[in-house]
Structures are given as structure tokens and as C-alpha cells.
Motif scaffolding. Structure first.
Motif, PDB file in Angstrom:
ATOM      1  N   SER A 243       0.831  -1.204   0.000  1.00 56.08           N
ATOM      2  CA  SER A 243       0.000   0.000   0.000  1.00 56.08           C
ATOM      3  C   SER A 243       0.866   1.255   0.000  1.00 56.08           C
ATOM      4  O   SER A 243       0.536   2.245  -0.668  1.00 56.08           O
ATOM      5  CB  SER A 243      -0.923   0.005   1.216  1.00 56.08           C
ATOM      6  OG  SER A 243      -1.676  -1.172   1.246  1.00 56.08           O
ATOM      7  N   ILE A 244       1.976   1.218   0.745  1.00 53.40           N
ATOM      8  CA  ILE A 244       2.873   2.382   0.779  1.00 53.40           C
ATOM      9  C   ILE A 244       3.461   2.621  -0.617  1.00 53.40           C
ATOM     10  O   ILE A 244       3.456   3.743  -1.135  1.00 53.40           O
ATOM     11  CB  ILE A 244       4.004   2.165   1.802  1.00 53.40           C
ATOM     12  CG1 ILE A 244       3.427   2.216   3.225  1.00 53.40           C
ATOM     13  CG2 ILE A 244       5.090   3.216   1.643  1.00 53.40           C
ATOM     14  CD1 ILE A 244       4.438   1.867   4.293  1.00 53.40           C
ATOM     15  N   SER A 301       9.478   1.827   2.463  1.00 53.51           N
ATOM     16  CA  SER A 301       8.944   0.472   2.654  1.00 53.51           C
ATOM     17  C   SER A 301       9.933  -0.381   3.440  1.00 53.51           C
ATOM     18  O   SER A 301       9.535  -1.229   4.229  1.00 53.51           O
ATOM     19  CB  SER A 301       8.567  -0.170   1.319  1.00 53.51           C
ATOM     20  OG  SER A 301       9.438   0.210   0.309  1.00 53.51           O
ATOM     21  N   PHE A 302      11.226  -0.125   3.260  1.00 58.48           N
ATOM     22  CA  PHE A 302      12.244  -0.864   3.993  1.00 58.48           C
ATOM     23  C   PHE A 302      12.154  -0.560   5.490  1.00 58.48           C
ATOM     24  O   PHE A 302      12.135  -1.462   6.328  1.00 58.48           O
ATOM     25  CB  PHE A 302      13.627  -0.501   3.442  1.00 58.48           C
ATOM     26  CG  PHE A 302      14.719  -1.411   3.906  1.00 58.48           C
ATOM     27  CD1 PHE A 302      14.877  -2.661   3.331  1.00 58.48           C
ATOM     28  CD2 PHE A 302      15.582  -1.024   4.912  1.00 58.48           C
ATOM     29  CE1 PHE A 302      15.874  -3.511   3.756  1.00 58.48           C
ATOM     30  CE2 PHE A 302      16.583  -1.873   5.343  1.00 58.48           C
ATOM     31  CZ  PHE A 302      16.733  -3.120   4.766  1.00 58.48           C
ATOM     32  N   VAL A 303      12.052   0.750   5.810  1.00 62.61           N
ATOM     33  CA  VAL A 303      11.948   1.155   7.213  1.00 62.61           C
ATOM     34  C   VAL A 303      10.682   0.578   7.837  1.00 62.61           C
ATOM     35  O   VAL A 303      10.684   0.050   8.953  1.00 62.61           O
ATOM     36  CB  VAL A 303      11.952   2.698   7.327  1.00 62.61           C
ATOM     37  CG1 VAL A 303      11.510   3.142   8.712  1.00 62.61           C
ATOM     38  CG2 VAL A 303      13.337   3.234   6.998  1.00 62.61           C
ATOM     39  N   PHE A 304       9.598   0.623   7.077  1.00 64.00           N
ATOM     40  CA  PHE A 304       8.326   0.075   7.568  1.00 64.00           C
ATOM     41  C   PHE A 304       8.480  -1.410   7.879  1.00 64.00           C
ATOM     42  O   PHE A 304       8.069  -1.886   8.942  1.00 64.00           O
ATOM     43  CB  PHE A 304       7.246   0.297   6.525  1.00 64.00           C
ATOM     44  CG  PHE A 304       5.901  -0.237   6.920  1.00 64.00           C
ATOM     45  CD1 PHE A 304       5.086   0.473   7.782  1.00 64.00           C
ATOM     46  CD2 PHE A 304       5.454  -1.451   6.432  1.00 64.00           C
ATOM     47  CE1 PHE A 304       3.851  -0.019   8.156  1.00 64.00           C
ATOM     48  CE2 PHE A 304       4.218  -1.952   6.802  1.00 64.00           C
ATOM     49  CZ  PHE A 304       3.417  -1.233   7.668  1.00 64.00           C
ATOM     50  N   LEU A 305       9.108  -2.152   6.960  1.00 63.43           N
ATOM     51  CA  LEU A 305       9.334  -3.584   7.161  1.00 63.43           C
ATOM     52  C   LEU A 305      10.135  -3.835   8.425  1.00 63.43           C
ATOM     53  O   LEU A 305       9.773  -4.651   9.264  1.00 63.43           O
ATOM     54  CB  LEU A 305      10.098  -4.159   5.967  1.00 63.43           C
ATOM     55  CG  LEU A 305       9.294  -4.732   4.822  1.00 63.43           C
ATOM     56  CD1 LEU A 305      10.222  -5.208   3.721  1.00 63.43           C
ATOM     57  CD2 LEU A 305       8.442  -5.879   5.318  1.00 63.43           C
ATOM     58  N   LYS A 306      11.245  -3.099   8.565  1.00 68.85           N
ATOM     59  CA  LYS A 306      12.136  -3.307   9.707  1.00 68.85           C
ATOM     60  C   LYS A 306      11.430  -2.939  11.007  1.00 68.85           C
ATOM     61  O   LYS A 306      11.492  -3.667  11.990  1.00 68.85           O
ATOM     62  CB  LYS A 306      13.407  -2.459   9.555  1.00 68.85           C
ATOM     63  CG  LYS A 306      14.373  -3.008   8.515  1.00 68.85           C
ATOM     64  CD  LYS A 306      15.045  -4.274   9.003  1.00 68.85           C
ATOM     65  CE  LYS A 306      15.453  -5.127   7.807  1.00 68.85           C
ATOM     66  NZ  LYS A 306      15.648  -6.528   8.101  1.00 68.85           N
ATOM     67  N   ALA A 307      10.752  -1.776  10.995  1.00 67.93           N
ATOM     68  CA  ALA A 307      10.090  -1.308  12.213  1.00 67.93           C
ATOM     69  C   ALA A 307       9.025  -2.290  12.666  1.00 67.93           C
ATOM     70  O   ALA A 307       8.936  -2.631  13.850  1.00 67.93           O
ATOM     71  CB  ALA A 307       9.477   0.067  11.983  1.00 67.93           C
TER      72      ALA A 307
ATOM     73  N   LEU B 134      14.367  -9.387  -4.463  1.00 61.96           N
ATOM     74  CA  LEU B 134      13.552  -8.799  -3.393  1.00 61.96           C
ATOM     75  C   LEU B 134      13.571  -7.280  -3.437  1.00 61.96           C
ATOM     76  O   LEU B 134      12.541  -6.635  -3.259  1.00 61.96           O
ATOM     77  CB  LEU B 134      14.077  -9.269  -2.036  1.00 61.96           C
ATOM     78  CG  LEU B 134      13.369 -10.464  -1.416  1.00 61.96           C
ATOM     79  CD1 LEU B 134      13.783 -10.616   0.033  1.00 61.96           C
ATOM     80  CD2 LEU B 134      11.867 -10.308  -1.513  1.00 61.96           C
ATOM     81  N   SER B 135      14.740  -6.707  -3.693  1.00 61.36           N
ATOM     82  CA  SER B 135      14.737  -5.237  -3.759  1.00 61.36           C
ATOM     83  C   SER B 135      14.007  -4.770  -5.008  1.00 61.36           C
ATOM     84  O   SER B 135      13.450  -3.684  -5.025  1.00 61.36           O
ATOM     85  CB  SER B 135      16.155  -4.672  -3.680  1.00 61.36           C
ATOM     86  OG  SER B 135      17.028  -5.413  -4.464  1.00 61.36           O
ATOM     87  N   GLY B 136      13.978  -5.618  -6.046  1.00 61.54           N
ATOM     88  CA  GLY B 136      13.170  -5.305  -7.228  1.00 61.54           C
ATOM     89  C   GLY B 136      11.696  -5.179  -6.885  1.00 61.54           C
ATOM     90  O   GLY B 136      10.982  -4.359  -7.457  1.00 61.54           O
ATOM     91  N   VAL B 137      11.236  -6.004  -5.905  1.00 61.01           N
ATOM     92  CA  VAL B 137       9.831  -5.918  -5.488  1.00 61.01           C
ATOM     93  C   VAL B 137       9.540  -4.536  -4.904  1.00 61.01           C
ATOM     94  O   VAL B 137       8.451  -3.991  -5.070  1.00 61.01           O
ATOM     95  CB  VAL B 137       9.510  -7.021  -4.454  1.00 61.01           C
ATOM     96  CG1 VAL B 137       8.113  -6.870  -3.889  1.00 61.01           C
ATOM     97  CG2 VAL B 137       9.676  -8.397  -5.070  1.00 61.01           C
ATOM     98  N   LEU B 138      10.543  -3.971  -4.224  1.00 60.46           N
ATOM     99  CA  LEU B 138      10.310  -2.698  -3.539  1.00 60.46           C
ATOM    100  C   LEU B 138      10.511  -1.468  -4.433  1.00 60.46           C
ATOM    101  O   LEU B 138      10.215  -0.363  -4.025  1.00 60.46           O
ATOM    102  CB  LEU B 138      11.231  -2.582  -2.313  1.00 60.46           C
ATOM    103  CG  LEU B 138      11.004  -3.605  -1.202  1.00 60.46           C
ATOM    104  CD1 LEU B 138      11.883  -3.295  -0.009  1.00 60.46           C
ATOM    105  CD2 LEU B 138       9.551  -3.656  -0.777  1.00 60.46           C
TER     106      LEU B 138
END
Lengths: 314, 300
Positions: A243-244, A301-307, B134-138
């Protein structure tokens, strides 16, 4: 349950009985060839249409157009980070980033909250006709964003709407409301999709867990809150990340609604700004916008995943 | 199997909480779902009803119900839509079917092979490849649209089928799903057995493993199909020639011309209805597969 045991064998390892070393080395070679055949098509396409564009965008964003004198031919020369300096000074672009962030902060929790509620109701013993509800709620996902925006554009419009009693009083398409009118369209399309992802992971929970809780006198609401929601948190995180990403990419709905509403400017969302800048054409600046947007999305999205993962593991 | 014994005793307990509360929460649940059914289906119902009306009747008549000559008008509208500008709309539908149908089909095979290899074989760089995927997904697909345009214009391929078709083949998320599914549904022993029978690795994939992964493959196919069918930014930025448009871009173009050419409004509405039917049919027809495949993405 023999299959379970088999699946636990690490892939690619030789069975202990295999002593013939020539056979093993033959096998290795054929395995390596097979891996190449399997991975190569995706790898080539990924490099050409994913990695190369990113690299190319970064290169383009480092160039500036220069002319020799006023009438000279335009020429691209290395400009360092000057495009990025322009990006950071561009108020319209940052206004659009702020707009989609506000949108995301409000719309994503509402949408995922609805999706979770519906998934829990579908999974509870309270409902009849589950199959019907599942399909009815999912149906809007089959409507492309452009088409959804056209439909809702008509539904919002003061003159054409079947709800003109409401839409002639409240203008859903003026500057103060149109962002939330877009949020409604996005919610309408994606709630059912997110609901199904959460529902699918609810179905994967072994029912013995509930039976035990029920024997202990837990109510449906307690089971939902204490057992189901914690167990489907990974699914909720997944829908949250998508969604983000989707929010920052917002383009089709606002772009389509522009023919219904004059309140949507040509730089209303970051992607609209990219499109508008590229149409000028100012490819170098547009490329810099794209790079900033991609990095921002990735980080968010990375920060959201980690958090969320840290929260879950605590 | 302990579960078999438990359910018999389970219904005893809630009964002691009183049937009234249960009826109340049942009605509340049905009420919530009923209200939202209206929310989700009314716009589609409105689209269906409105596509059976002539241009003048759209505002004059009851918006959520048919007129006496709805059936006849519906067919007039459809033939009008298909005939307009020498069947441009039909062309758009075929283009979408080509981009999304062929693109998702090939894309699924490509993603499945890669995900399968990442799950079933140990080789150098396996984790590295998976992390890149995986980073491609993001990475948001729309962030790639403009750079793709710049690359395709270097080789003079903008405004061609390839410009939309080729980038659509890449689905990192498909690889991710395929890897999870291959790990869960293809036993390593089976591959060993196939090897001992002298079957080549690639042949084993296409004859044995791909069948075991069928629900996952249908899921990947459907979601890639939807992604390509709905894709807007890439065709918007790549294509100038109307004859190459997918149906979404075509309807967008018509919709933005309504103020100059009012007769287009009827065609936009019935065209919107026609364009969502293939997806609804595909989802209904393949429901058995994707509803079991959907949960996989969140397993890990």
C-alpha cells in the motif's frame, strides 16, 4: 506424512548412498547447466528492463543541457548534482510528496483496517453467504484504476451522479475534498484484495488453536484480538508495504480525474510531476525526480518492514 | 488427529453466554457486510445500468434502474462502440489481451523457472540473486517508466508494441512467490527420483514440478495479468499511436475528449463495462486456484 520429511532434505544435496564420484560430477555439471537455463531468461530481462533503466536514470539525472551561445545546438554535459539541487528547490514537487504522504497516513490505515475487519468477519462463525461477500468485495479489484476513476468521476459529478441530492450540496471534486475523493476510489478498488490476502493467511491457522481457546471460555472477539490478529501480522505487514508503494506511485486515478476536476494540478502527485516534467521535455530533471521517488519509496517500505518486524519479535 | 474429537464439545461453552448476544453479533456482522456490499457493488451496478441508456437518458432517467428499451439501447451502444473509428475499441481490447495475456503467460514461466531454481538448487550467488529480486519488489514500477522510455528512445523502439510488452515480462514478485511455492510443494526426493530415471532437470521442471506448482502459477499469472492490464503510466509515456493503445489508455484518451466530443460519453461508459468483463470472468473462472495461492506471499 512422508512428504514432510522429504521436503526437509536440503535441496541439491546428494543422497548418502551415492558413491559413484563420476556420476556425481556429471550430475553437478548438468545441474549447473539447468540452473543457467532456469535463471538466465529472468536475469537478462531483469538487467535490461529493471537494472539498466535505474542506472540510465541515474546517469541522465547527472547531466545538464547546455547550448553554445543562445542559438547553438543543445548538448548534454555532466552537471554533477545540479539536477538534484533543482529537485530540492522545486516546491511543487515537495508539495506533491507531502500530499501523497498525507494521503497515505490517512488512507492506508483505513483501508487495511477495513480489510482486516472484513477478513475477520469472513473467518468468524457469524456470517452466512461468505462466498458471496468474498466475491462482491473483491470485484472492484478487477476494475483498472483508470476505469475506476472514470466511474467515480461520474458518480461524484454534481450533474450526472445518481446521488445528485448529495453531490449538488457537497462538491467532492473541489480543492478541499478531491484528495479524499481519490482516497475513496483507491480504497474501493483495493480493500477486497487486501482482505483476501489477510483472509488467506487466517485460513492457514490450524483450528485446534481456537478450539483450545474456546474451551477456556474465550469469546469470538477475544479470539480475534488475542490469537488471530497476532498470527496474521505478517500478512498485514505485506499489504502495508504494497500500500505504501502504491500510494507513492499514485498516478492513474488523479490523472484521469483531471477531466472531471480542475482542482488537480499537473504536479498533483510526484508521478504526475515526473510526467509533466518529461513532457516539457526536461528529461534530466524528470529522471532526477524518478530517482528521488524510487529511493524514497525504497527507504520508506524498507523502514516500515524493519520497524514492524522489530515490533513483532518483541 | 485430535481435532476430530474436540468440536463436539466446543459448541457447549458459547451457549452459556446466552443466545441473544449471539443473535445480536450475528446481525451486526451481517449488517456491516451488507452495507459494504452496497458500497462495493453500487458503482458497478450503476455502470451496467448506465451502459443501457442513450446519451440523453443518462441524466433524465432513474440512474440506478433500467428504462423500458434498455436491451435495445444496450445493443445500439455496443455496436456503436465497436464501429466507432473503424473498430478502434476492438483494436484496444485485442492489444490489452496481447500485452496482458501473452505478457503474463511468458512472464509467469520466466518467473517460475527462476524462483524454482532459487529454491531447489544450491549454487554460487543464489542468495545474492534472491536479494536483488527482493529489492526489485520494492522498486516502484512507475519509477521505471520514464527511464525505460529514455532507453527505448535510444534504440528507436518507443511507440511500438515492444515498448510496452517487453518490460511487462519482468515480475520480481512472481519470482518471490514461485520460490516460496517451489519450496513448499516440490519435494526434493521427487527430483532425485526423476534424476535416477534419467530425466533431465529442465524436462523434470516442465513435466513434474510445474504441475505441482500449478496453483501458484495460476496465482502469479492472474496477478501479473491484472498488473499489465491495469498498467497506465508505461503505455501513457511510451505510445503515441492510438492503434497501439491498451484499452485503459484508450478509454482515458476518450474520457479526456468528452468536453469536445460529447457523444464519446456513452462509449466511455459502455467501453468501461466491456473492459472490466474479461478480468471479472478470469477471476471467477480461476477462483479455485488463486484463492488457495493468495496466502503464500505472506508465509515468510
Amino acid at each position: 506424512m512422508a512428504t514432510l520429511d522429504q521436503a526437509q532434505n536440503p535441496p541439491g544435496t546428494n543422497p548418502p548412498g551415492n558413491k559413484n564420484s563420476r556420476l556425481v560430477s556429471n550430475k553437478r555439471r548438468s545441474t549447473r547447466k539447468a540452473v543457467a537455463v532456469f535463471v538466465a531468461p529472468f536475469a537478462v530481462l531483469f538487467i535490461l528492463f529493471y537494472a539498466a533503466p535505474i542506472i540510465f536514470a541515474i546517469i541522465q539525472s547527472l547531466l545538464v543541457v547546455e547550448r553554445e551561445g543562445t542559438f547553438g545546438a543543445p548538448q548534454q554535459v555532466f552537471g554533477g548534482l545540479s539536477q538534484y539541487a533543482l529537485v530540492f528547490q522545486d516546491q511543487a514537487f515537495w508539495a506533491s510528496v507531502g500530499r501523497v504522504l498525507l494521503f497515505g497516513v490517512v488512507q492506508v490505515p483505513i483501508m487495511l483496517g477495513m480489510a482486516l475487519l472484513f477478513a475477520l468477519l469472513l473467518d468468524s462463525p457469524l456470517l452466512k453467504g461468505k462466498k458471496f461477500f468474498r466475491l462482491a468485495f473483491f470485484a472492484p479489484y478487477a476494475v483498472p484504476g483508470v476505469i475506476a476513476a472514470i466511474m467515480w468521476g461520474f458518480l461524484y459529478s454534481p450533474s450526472l451522479s445518481p446521488f445528485s441530492a448529495v453531490t449538488s450540496e457537497i462538491n467532492f471534486l473541489d480543492g478541499s475534498l478531491v484528495l479524499w475523493s481519490i482516497a475513496n476510489i483507491v480504497t474501493w478498488v483495493y480493500v477486497g484484495y487486501n482482505m483476501l490476502i489477510i483472509y488467506a493467511s487466517l485460513l492457514a491457522i490450524p483450528t485446534e488453536i481456537y478450539e483450545a481457546a474456546r474451551l477456556d471460555g474465550a469469546s469470538n472477539a477475544q479470539i480475534a484480538w488475542r490469537i488471530k490478529i497476532p498470527l496474521v501480522t505478517p500478512a498485514i505487514i505485506l499489504t502495508g508495504v504494497f500500500s505504501i508503494i502504491g500510494t507513492l506511485q499514485l498516478l492513474a486515478e488523479p490523472q484521469t480525474l483531471r477531466s472531471f476536476s480542475s482542482a488537480i494540478s499537473s504536479t498533483y502527485t510526484p508521478n504526475l510531476a515526473v510526467y509533466t516534467t518529461a513532457s516539457i521535455p526536461n528529461y534530466n530533471l524528470a529522471a532526477a525526480f524518478s530517482v528521488v521517488l524510487a529511493i524514497a519509496t525504497f527507504i520508506l517500505s524498507f523502514v516500515f518492514l524493519k520497524a514492524t518486524q522489530r515490533k513483532v519479535s518483541q | 488427529m485430535t481435532t476430530a474429537a474436540v468440536p463436539q464439545s466446543a459448541p457447549e461453552k458459547p451457549r452459556s453466554r446466552g443466545p441473544r448476544q449471539s443473535i445480536m453479533s450475528r446481525s451486526a456482522a451481517m449488517l456491516i457486510m451488507g452495507v459494504f456490499t452496497l458500497y462495493f457493488l453500487t458503482p458497478i451496478w450503476w455502470l451496467l445500468v448506465t451502459s443501457t441508456k442513450s446519451g440523453g437518458d443518462i441524466t433524465g432517467t432513474s440512474a440506478l434502474w433500467f428504462t423500458p428499451d434498455s436491451v435495445a439501447t444496450f445493443f445500439t451502444n455496443i455496436t456503436g462502440l465497436f464501429a466507432y473509428e473503424n473498430g478502434l475499441f476492438v483494436k484496444w481490447l485485442l492489444n490489452s489481451a496481447l500485452y496482458a495475456g501473452v505478457g503474463a503467460f511468458l512472464g509467469t514461466i520466466i518467473a517460475a523457472m527462476c524462483g524454482y531454481a532459487l529454491s531447489k538448487y544450491e549454487f554460487k550467488g543464489r542468495e545474492a540473486i534472491f536479494n536483488v529480486v527482493l529489492s526489485g519488489v520494492l522498486v516502484p514500477a512507475t519509477a521505471l517508466a520514464l527511464p525505460l522510455f529514455l532507453i527505448f528512445s535510444e534504440v528507436n523502439l518507443t511507440n511500438t508494441y515492444w515498448a510496452v510488452f517487453l518490460p511487462s515480462l519482468v515480475s520480481p514478485f512472481g519470482v518471490y512467490l514461485a520460490r516460496i511455492y517451489a519450496a513448499a510443494s516440490v519435494p526434493g526426493e521427487l527430483l532425485e527420483a526423476a534424476r535416477l530415471d534419467g530425466s533431465g532437470e529442465v524436462r523434470t521442471f516442465f513435466t513434474v514440478s510445474s504441475r505441482l506448482m500449478a496453483p501458484a502459477l495460476v496465482t502469479i499469472f492472474l496477478f501479473q495479468f491484472v498488473t499489465i492490464w491495469n498498467n497506465f503510466f508505461l503505455p501513457l509515456i511510451m505510445l503515441r499511436d492510438q492503434a497501439l493503445f491498451p484499452v485503459t489508455l484508450g478509454l482515458y484518451a476518450w474520457n479526456s475528449q468528452i468536453s469536445q466530443i460529447p457523444e464519446l460519453r456513452t462509449f466511455v461508459i459502455i467501453g468501461a463495462l466491456v473492459s472490466i468483463l474479461p478480468l471479472i470472468i478470469a477471476f471467477l473462472g480461476l477462483q479455485r486456484f488463486w484463492s488457495s495461492g493468495l496466502g503464500a506471499g505472506s508465509v515468510k
